[in-house]
Design an enzyme around this catalytic site. Structure first.
Site, PDB file in Angstrom:
ATOM      1  N   HIS A 150     -24.777 -10.654  38.628  1.00  0.00           N
ATOM      2  CA  HIS A 150     -24.086 -11.618  39.486  1.00  0.00           C
ATOM      3  C   HIS A 150     -22.571 -11.544  39.277  1.00  0.00           C
ATOM      4  O   HIS A 150     -21.798 -11.490  40.235  1.00  0.00           O
ATOM      5  CB  HIS A 150     -24.592 -13.031  39.198  1.00  0.00           C
ATOM      6  CG  HIS A 150     -23.830 -14.111  39.908  1.00  0.00           C
ATOM      7  ND1 HIS A 150     -23.895 -14.290  41.268  1.00  0.00           N
ATOM      8  CD2 HIS A 150     -22.953 -15.048  39.445  1.00  0.00           C
ATOM      9  CE1 HIS A 150     -23.112 -15.308  41.621  1.00  0.00           C
ATOM     10  NE2 HIS A 150     -22.526 -15.780  40.524  1.00  0.00           N
ATOM     11  N   ARG A 159     -12.524  -9.141  44.033  1.00  0.00           N
ATOM     12  CA  ARG A 159     -11.428  -8.330  43.507  1.00  0.00           C
ATOM     13  C   ARG A 159     -11.764  -6.857  43.706  1.00  0.00           C
ATOM     14  O   ARG A 159     -11.958  -6.114  42.745  1.00  0.00           O
ATOM     15  CB  ARG A 159     -11.224  -8.615  42.008  1.00  0.00           C
ATOM     16  CG  ARG A 159     -10.769 -10.036  41.672  1.00  0.00           C
ATOM     17  CD  ARG A 159     -10.593 -10.235  40.166  1.00  0.00           C
ATOM     18  NE  ARG A 159     -11.826  -9.946  39.428  1.00  0.00           N
ATOM     19  CZ  ARG A 159     -12.824 -10.817  39.251  1.00  0.00           C
ATOM     20  NH1 ARG A 159     -12.726 -12.025  39.734  1.00  0.00           N
ATOM     21  NH2 ARG A 159     -13.895 -10.471  38.582  1.00  0.00           N
ATOM     22  N   GLU A 214     -27.316 -21.105  44.934  1.00  0.00           N
ATOM     23  CA  GLU A 214     -27.282 -20.335  43.695  1.00  0.00           C
ATOM     24  C   GLU A 214     -28.576 -20.632  42.948  1.00  0.00           C
ATOM     25  O   GLU A 214     -28.841 -21.761  42.554  1.00  0.00           O
ATOM     26  CB  GLU A 214     -26.053 -20.668  42.851  1.00  0.00           C
ATOM     27  CG  GLU A 214     -24.770 -20.173  43.505  1.00  0.00           C
ATOM     28  CD  GLU A 214     -23.571 -20.091  42.555  1.00  0.00           C
ATOM     29  OE1 GLU A 214     -23.610 -20.725  41.481  1.00  0.00           O
ATOM     30  OE2 GLU A 214     -22.611 -19.371  42.900  1.00  0.00           O
ATOM     31  N   GLU A 216     -30.699 -20.761  39.884  1.00  0.00           N
ATOM     32  CA  GLU A 216     -30.374 -20.861  38.467  1.00  0.00           C
ATOM     33  C   GLU A 216     -31.517 -21.496  37.678  1.00  0.00           C
ATOM     34  O   GLU A 216     -32.347 -22.207  38.236  1.00  0.00           O
ATOM     35  CB  GLU A 216     -29.101 -21.698  38.257  1.00  0.00           C
ATOM     36  CG  GLU A 216     -27.920 -21.205  39.101  1.00  0.00           C
ATOM     37  CD  GLU A 216     -26.564 -21.716  38.627  1.00  0.00           C
ATOM     38  OE1 GLU A 216     -26.467 -22.176  37.477  1.00  0.00           O
ATOM     39  OE2 GLU A 216     -25.611 -21.643  39.429  1.00  0.00           O
ATOM     40  N   ARG A 252     -18.708 -21.515  50.049  1.00  0.00           N
ATOM     41  CA  ARG A 252     -17.880 -20.397  49.592  1.00  0.00           C
ATOM     42  C   ARG A 252     -16.465 -20.440  50.134  1.00  0.00           C
ATOM     43  O   ARG A 252     -15.529 -19.984  49.469  1.00  0.00           O
ATOM     44  CB  ARG A 252     -18.538 -19.074  49.987  1.00  0.00           C
ATOM     45  CG  ARG A 252     -19.908 -18.850  49.395  1.00  0.00           C
ATOM     46  CD  ARG A 252     -19.883 -18.783  47.888  1.00  0.00           C
ATOM     47  NE  ARG A 252     -21.224 -18.566  47.343  1.00  0.00           N
ATOM     48  CZ  ARG A 252     -21.525 -18.702  46.052  1.00  0.00           C
ATOM     49  NH1 ARG A 252     -20.582 -19.063  45.173  1.00  0.00           N
ATOM     50  NH2 ARG A 252     -22.758 -18.499  45.633  1.00  0.00           N
ATOM     51  N   TYR A 259     -10.108 -22.521  44.225  1.00  0.00           N
ATOM     52  CA  TYR A 259     -10.532 -22.286  42.840  1.00  0.00           C
ATOM     53  C   TYR A 259      -9.448 -21.728  41.913  1.00  0.00           C
ATOM     54  O   TYR A 259      -9.647 -21.699  40.697  1.00  0.00           O
ATOM     55  CB  TYR A 259     -11.789 -21.418  42.798  1.00  0.00           C
ATOM     56  CG  TYR A 259     -11.555 -19.939  42.731  1.00  0.00           C
ATOM     57  CD1 TYR A 259     -11.111 -19.246  43.844  1.00  0.00           C
ATOM     58  CD2 TYR A 259     -11.777 -19.230  41.552  1.00  0.00           C
ATOM     59  CE1 TYR A 259     -10.910 -17.890  43.791  1.00  0.00           C
ATOM     60  CE2 TYR A 259     -11.561 -17.862  41.493  1.00  0.00           C
ATOM     61  CZ  TYR A 259     -11.127 -17.201  42.613  1.00  0.00           C
ATOM     62  OH  TYR A 259     -10.918 -15.845  42.550  1.00  0.00           O
ATOM     63  N   LYS A 268     -18.396 -26.986  45.015  1.00  0.00           N
ATOM     64  CA  LYS A 268     -19.666 -27.124  44.297  1.00  0.00           C
ATOM     65  C   LYS A 268     -20.100 -28.583  44.150  1.00  0.00           C
ATOM     66  O   LYS A 268     -21.297 -28.863  44.035  1.00  0.00           O
ATOM     67  CB  LYS A 268     -19.516 -26.570  42.873  1.00  0.00           C
ATOM     68  CG  LYS A 268     -19.095 -25.120  42.774  1.00  0.00           C
ATOM     69  CD  LYS A 268     -20.275 -24.194  42.881  1.00  0.00           C
ATOM     70  CE  LYS A 268     -19.903 -22.795  42.436  1.00  0.00           C
ATOM     71  NZ  LYS A 268     -21.100 -21.925  42.366  1.00  0.00           N
ATOM     72  N   THR A 272     -26.016 -30.710  43.724  1.00  0.00           N
ATOM     73  CA  THR A 272     -26.731 -29.728  42.918  1.00  0.00           C
ATOM     74  C   THR A 272     -28.160 -30.243  42.799  1.00  0.00           C
ATOM     75  O   THR A 272     -28.362 -31.385  42.397  1.00  0.00           O
ATOM     76  CB  THR A 272     -26.108 -29.619  41.508  1.00  0.00           C
ATOM     77  OG1 THR A 272     -24.710 -29.361  41.629  1.00  0.00           O
ATOM     78  CG2 THR A 272     -26.762 -28.503  40.708  1.00  0.00           C
ATOM     79  N   THR A 359     -25.931 -18.163  38.410  1.00  0.00           N
ATOM     80  CA  THR A 359     -26.795 -17.481  39.363  1.00  0.00           C
ATOM     81  C   THR A 359     -27.522 -16.315  38.698  1.00  0.00           C
ATOM     82  O   THR A 359     -26.901 -15.489  38.030  1.00  0.00           O
ATOM     83  CB  THR A 359     -25.950 -16.946  40.531  1.00  0.00           C
ATOM     84  OG1 THR A 359     -25.166 -18.011  41.039  1.00  0.00           O
ATOM     85  CG2 THR A 359     -26.832 -16.372  41.622  1.00  0.00           C
ATOM     86  N   GLU A 373     -24.238 -12.621  47.802  1.00  0.00           N
ATOM     87  CA  GLU A 373     -24.603 -11.306  47.277  1.00  0.00           C
ATOM     88  C   GLU A 373     -25.637 -10.627  48.176  1.00  0.00           C
ATOM     89  O   GLU A 373     -25.519  -9.440  48.485  1.00  0.00           O
ATOM     90  CB  GLU A 373     -25.162 -11.436  45.862  1.00  0.00           C
ATOM     91  CG  GLU A 373     -24.159 -11.901  44.828  1.00  0.00           C
ATOM     92  CD  GLU A 373     -24.870 -12.263  43.520  1.00  0.00           C
ATOM     93  OE1 GLU A 373     -25.043 -11.384  42.674  1.00  0.00           O
ATOM     94  OE2 GLU A 373     -25.259 -13.443  43.368  1.00  0.00           O
TER      95      GLU A 373
END
Lengths: 427, 427
Positions: A150, A159, A214, A216, A252, A259, A268, A272, A359, A373
């Site tokens: 991830h 990046r 995500e 998790e 996103r 961020y 976020k 949750t 994630t 992803e």
């Protein structure tokens, strides 16, 4: 708990193997996530509106308040009002691993000895008559970032010209604090959040256009620790109540705009989702795995030895279609390391604290735990059986995360599932 | 609170001006931070070990449980067990601005009418007989980054070749969630944290070499909001219980190594100190200021009109020497905007949630709210009267943050102070 109280001696928590379902007098349907050897703890609202603590078995759950009434749980932790104080499991979680094991062992005895069947059967409530609540009141919620695949994927996406992994990633479990007040129970609708995000390069206010999931695994703290006393990796699991599933919903576009430099915030913090049943590490003992070798070697205080990972199969279902299948077994950082790291600086943990793994993504296509992803930031949309496609979530979409240990459907230890449906933000 | 209950009608909360100290029968020493017009709320441990809610006046505090016993607070919020339920002010905070104003107004009457003096004097406890506790149980702790001067200074230090301010900074109040479980009360020792930090370019584990302070103003949430219902800037102050002081202790080397890409974590989570007295906005009404003009204009939902800033003077004292004097008046983002932003995405707030302003730094030398700014990351160490110098904090250093509104010592509304002493990590 008073040190003078003697619980039933644990008889089978150490080195136990999977109890045969034939051993139980409780009927356990094929493929149930909750066989005799699981016995996860949860908090539920009964049909009469009252709230209490339950243990799931098969497609029913034992009402622990009723079970205490039978006298079968005398001198067990269930008797001491810890189990649903304040409508949460926090008090029981805080009692520690030995208390959890003792109650689990006593329940295993009760569910296998047929002479108890007549008295205990009335204490068993069909799961579909219960509305599951959050199992604990969460003090601090920490979200880690512990899947190599991830972190590598997100590095490549965000990046493209740099190294996928930042220099710190292999040295410490990277994480951040999330908002505990917006953790919601299984089934809660998720309102599409609004916020500032770039539209044609300009910050504009409106509903997110990139609502993601995500996948998790959550670890819930049991026995608390003291401020100023870091927990070693060797002791870390003594502070774990158990595992559950977490969907760390993410916007996103809002996240991308906000961020830097202080990390995720409103992208976020809107919601949750947490699954309702806490599965103890004792129940998962047979499914331990050695985590990946860490290279470069980590600092001594973060080293672990042995099988501190857990071989859990995880799936994401979108509107009835499984869109991701992955495994928790190759997470780079284990729960034990996360707890140790989190307390390195002297920070304490409290019963009910939740830390999510980050994630969970695997190395292969279709094993990624987020849409960003899976669709490579929308470049490769997912095709659904109804002919529609998804880059990110649409209003009305229903996402269910499921997880279990064990290859054979007949011998699985399930984490259950956590579900949420996207609804219009109404704004 | 039951809607049917009628409290004493507020008589002087609206448009009130500073009550003359001569109006009170309580002796209020010159320069006291707690004159008649302040009446901040706190939780304290009495000498007999019991814990209760208090209101500070002069160098004493009214024991509200005792005051209820006099009958003078009949039909006031103090009567309904909200004030120290669970040893916190959360219940009272949740009752909302009208309840806080009603109790404050009734107390103002009682402290000015001499006929009550004989019965109330026994309810007044000298402050030095009280051990102040955390005033609220904090659900979520958010730390903002709302001083233009601070954000600019840190940008210059950490990104010398780039723009000092990141592109998002003037569009939204940047912030992150901190660890609520390690917020400590006034006077708590601060153990030097250990962690991974770069030494000669390599990550090494050990005690921080760059232990810093952050001078901040904290806002405590009163009336809660509902998930999915953002709070407007116009309504935001209705959700504030009051203000306090915060020292957001920071380990700069640990922070620098860990903070990409998810923000501060262990560099902050070891301890945050919070002052004990919550000063209501009503007490600060006369000290409102218009915040700086925001350019570029912010999105409509973040706009405020009028005097939503507060003119507070703030000081940092290190071992008896004042090393920073600054003002809260020119914070770029106001508490109202922070609350509105925090709930933009639908997130709710809970009574007792704490959000800190971010480090308060002014534009001139000596007005910065952190050592990393005051010493320019150690390049210009501070000289102390004993001849020693400081780049960052040494073991044994004692830091006290003090704040007040009002230019004249005789007419100040004080926030009180928050103090902490650095101790060896013992590791």
């Amino acid at each position: 708990l008073s040190p003078g109280i003697t619980w039933n001696t644990p008889t089978n928590s150490t080195g136990s193997i999977m109890a045969d379902r034939a051993d139980a007098w409780v009927d356990i349907p094929d493929g149930s996530p909750f066989p005799l050897h699981n016995l996860p703890f949860g908090i539920a609202r009964r049909e009469d509106g009252t709230i209490g603590a339950f243990v799931a078995i098969g497609d029913r759950a034992l009402d622990l308040a009723d079970a205490v009434g039978t006298g079968f749980l005398d001198n067990s932790p269930a008797e001491y009002g810890l189990l649903d104080a304040g409508g949460t499991l926090n008090g029981f979680a805080a009692a520690g691993r030995a208390a959890h094991a003792a109650l689990r062992d006593r329940l295993t005895e009760l569910f296998t000895e047929r002479r108890h069947q007549a008295q205990l059967t009335p204490c068993l409530v069909p799961l579909d008559e219960l509305t599951m609540q959050l199992p604990v009141a969460i003090g601090d919620y920490v979200d880690f970032y512990s899947s190599l695949h991830h972190a590598t994927n997100l590095g490549r996406l965000f990046r493209p010209d740099g190294e996928a992994l930042l220099p710190n990633w292999r040295h410490i479990p990277i994480g951040y604090h999330g908002r505990s007040g917006t953790i919601v129970a299984d089934g809660a609708d998720i309102a599409r959040p609004r916020g500032l995000r770039l539209v044609d390069g300009e910050p504009r206010y409106g509903p997110t256009n990139a609502l993601d999931i995500e996948l998790e695994v959550g670890a819930v703290i049991g026995a608390p620790s003291k401020l100023g006393e870091p927990i070693s990796t060797a002791d870390a699991e003594q502070h774990l109540f158990g595992l559950c599933l977490v969907n760390d919903w993410s916007a996103r576009d809002i996240q991308a705009f906000e961020y830097q430099p202080l990390g995720p915030f409103l992208g976020k913090s809107f919601a949750t989702s947490m699954s309702p049943w806490i599965v103890t590490l004792d129940a998962l003992e047979s499914f331990r795995v050695e985590p990946p070798v860490q290279n470069p070697p980590v600092a001594d205080h973060l080293c672990t030895t042995g099988a501190t990972g857990f071989d859990l199969h995880l799936e994401v279902d979108l509107n009835g279609e499984v869109i991701s299948r992955t495994s928790f077994s190759d997470m780079y950082w284990t729960p034990a390391q996360q707890v140790a790291h989190m307390t390195t600086n002297g920070a304490n943990v409290r019963a009910g604290d939740l830390f999510a793994s980050g994630t969970v993504s695997g190395p292969t296509a279709g094993s990624e735990g987020s849409l960003i992803e899976l669709t490579w930031n929308g470049v490769r949309p997912i095709e659904l059986p109804d002919g529609s496609t998804r880059a990110f979530l649409q209003d009305g979409d229903r996402v269910t995360i499921t997880g279990w240990a064990g290859a054979e459907p007949g011998s699985r230890i399930g984490l259950g599932s956590v579900c949420g449906t996207i609804v219009d933000e109404g704004g």
